[in-house]
Write an enzyme that holds these catalytic residues in place. Structure first.
Site, short mmCIF file in Angstrom:
data_model
loop_
_atom_site.label_atom_id
_atom_site.label_comp_id
_atom_site.label_asym_id
_atom_site.label_seq_id
_atom_site.Cartn_x
_atom_site.Cartn_y
_atom_site.Cartn_z
CE LYS A 1 1.42 93.22 60.02
NZ LYS A 1 2.05 94.32 59.28
CG ASN B 1 4.84 94.11 62.24
OD1 ASN B 1 5.74 94.68 61.61
ND2 ASN B 1 3.68 94.68 62.46
CG ASP C 1 2.94 97.48 57.50
OD1 ASP C 1 2.10 97.29 58.39
OD2 ASP C 1 3.92 98.24 57.64
CG LEU C 2 -2.42 100.18 57.10
CD1 LEU C 2 -3.46 100.44 58.17
CD2 LEU C 2 -2.76 100.96 55.84
CG ASP C 3 1.38 102.91 60.92
OD1 ASP C 3 1.16 104.12 60.84
OD2 ASP C 3 0.57 102.10 61.43
CB THR D 1 -2.04 97.21 59.89
OG1 THR D 1 -1.50 98.17 60.79
CG2 THR D 1 -3.52 97.02 60.20
N GLY D 2 -0.41 96.09 62.26
CA GLY D 2 -0.42 95.88 63.71
C GLY D 2 -1.47 96.73 64.39
CG ASP E 1 7.71 99.56 57.74
OD1 ASP E 1 6.60 98.98 57.89
OD2 ASP E 1 8.11 100.45 58.52
#
Length: 275
Positions: free
Chosen positions: A195, A221, A13-15, A47-48, A218
């Site tokens: 995802k 999602n 994931d990113l954020d 990512t979202g 984290d």
């Protein structure tokens, strides 16, 4: 053979995961991922975020990456070719936005080349360091086109978002898939979008399985991709509810401490990359 020795695919994931508190990728994380690429690991970022936003971020890694965005509604190849796209039905979006939504809640629609929002939100804009993909403030009651990739709502009061989620799903549970990417961000996609579904398409294309993947996340999602991977790792900064929901998964250090890169360096690359 141990699970770690079977790993051929890195998923992140990113954020709150790969990105630090400035919403950027640190120099150390970049060096770790470049070493992973040199050793022929397949790298997937899921990512979202909208694909235009996410592409600008991952370009700093300077290596080929599969990109899953809008929680699985878009897949782009390492050459930035669009491989998969799935949108929400316009009528479903219009129906959702016709609800009496608290004006304190910021409403956002992702479209292909723009994101539309009910109002300017400085906290939301802070997620884009250079604001390369700026928002367009609109009156959703006057839109001509309700087509969308994803809809999300943000507010500092998590309970307000929970109440809104329940209202939306009351008559639309068979239409929308939802997730809290953060406690302050409630997201809605088409029922078929996740995802993990998008990642499975990439793995099949490249000849790998989830058993050969390690994943980091984290948010809620990330839940299915974390649970599906051969090794799923939850960030230390993740909500306690997510940790409790996946008690069989290991919790590692947080994103501010380069938790993903440090774990990969120590356990996958055997400490070949120094901080």
């Amino acid at each position: 053979m141990s699970k770690k020795k079977k790993i051929k695919v890195i998923i992140s994931d990113l954020d709150g995961t790969l990105l630090n508190s400035d919403h950027t990728i640190s120099a150390y994380t970049k060096s770790v991922f470049q070493e992973l690429h040199r050793q022929d690991y397949l790298i997937i970022v899921a990512t979202g975020r909208h694909h235009m936003d996410a592409m600008a971020i991952i370009s700093s890694l300077e290596l080929p990456i599969y990109l899953v965005t809008s929680n699985g509604a878009r897949i782009h190849s390492p050459q930035k070719e669009l491989l998969y796209a799935f949108n929400l039905e316009a009528d479903a979006v219009k129906s959702m936005l016709s609800l009496d939504i608290d004006p304190e809640i910021t409403t956002v629609i992702f479209k292909e080349n723009v994101w539309q929002t009910s109002k300017t939100n400085k906290k939301l804009n802070a997620f884009q360091k250079d604001l390369a993909y700026p928002p367009e403030v609109v009156d959703f009651a006057e839109l001509d086109d309700y087509s969308a990739i994803k809809i999300f709502f943000t507010h500092d009061d998590h309970q307000k978002l929970v109440e809104l989620k329940n209202r939306i799903l009351e008559n639309n549970s068979d239409v929308f898939h939802h997730a809290f990417s953060l406690p302050i961000c409630l997201e809605f996609m088409d029922k078929s979008v996740d995802k993990s579904v998008a990642i499975a398409k990439i793995l099949e294309k490249e000849g790998y399985s989830f058993a050969e993947a390690i994943s980091f996340g984290d948010g809620f999602n990330d839940e299915k991709m974390l649970d599906a991977a051969g090794i799923g790792l939850i960030m230390g900064n993740a909500p306690e509810n997510l940790k409790n929901k996946l008690p069989h998964l290991e919790v590692i250090s947080n994103n501010v401490e380069d938790g993903v890169a440090k774990y990969l360096s120590t356990h996958i690359l055997n400490s070949k990359v120094k901080c």
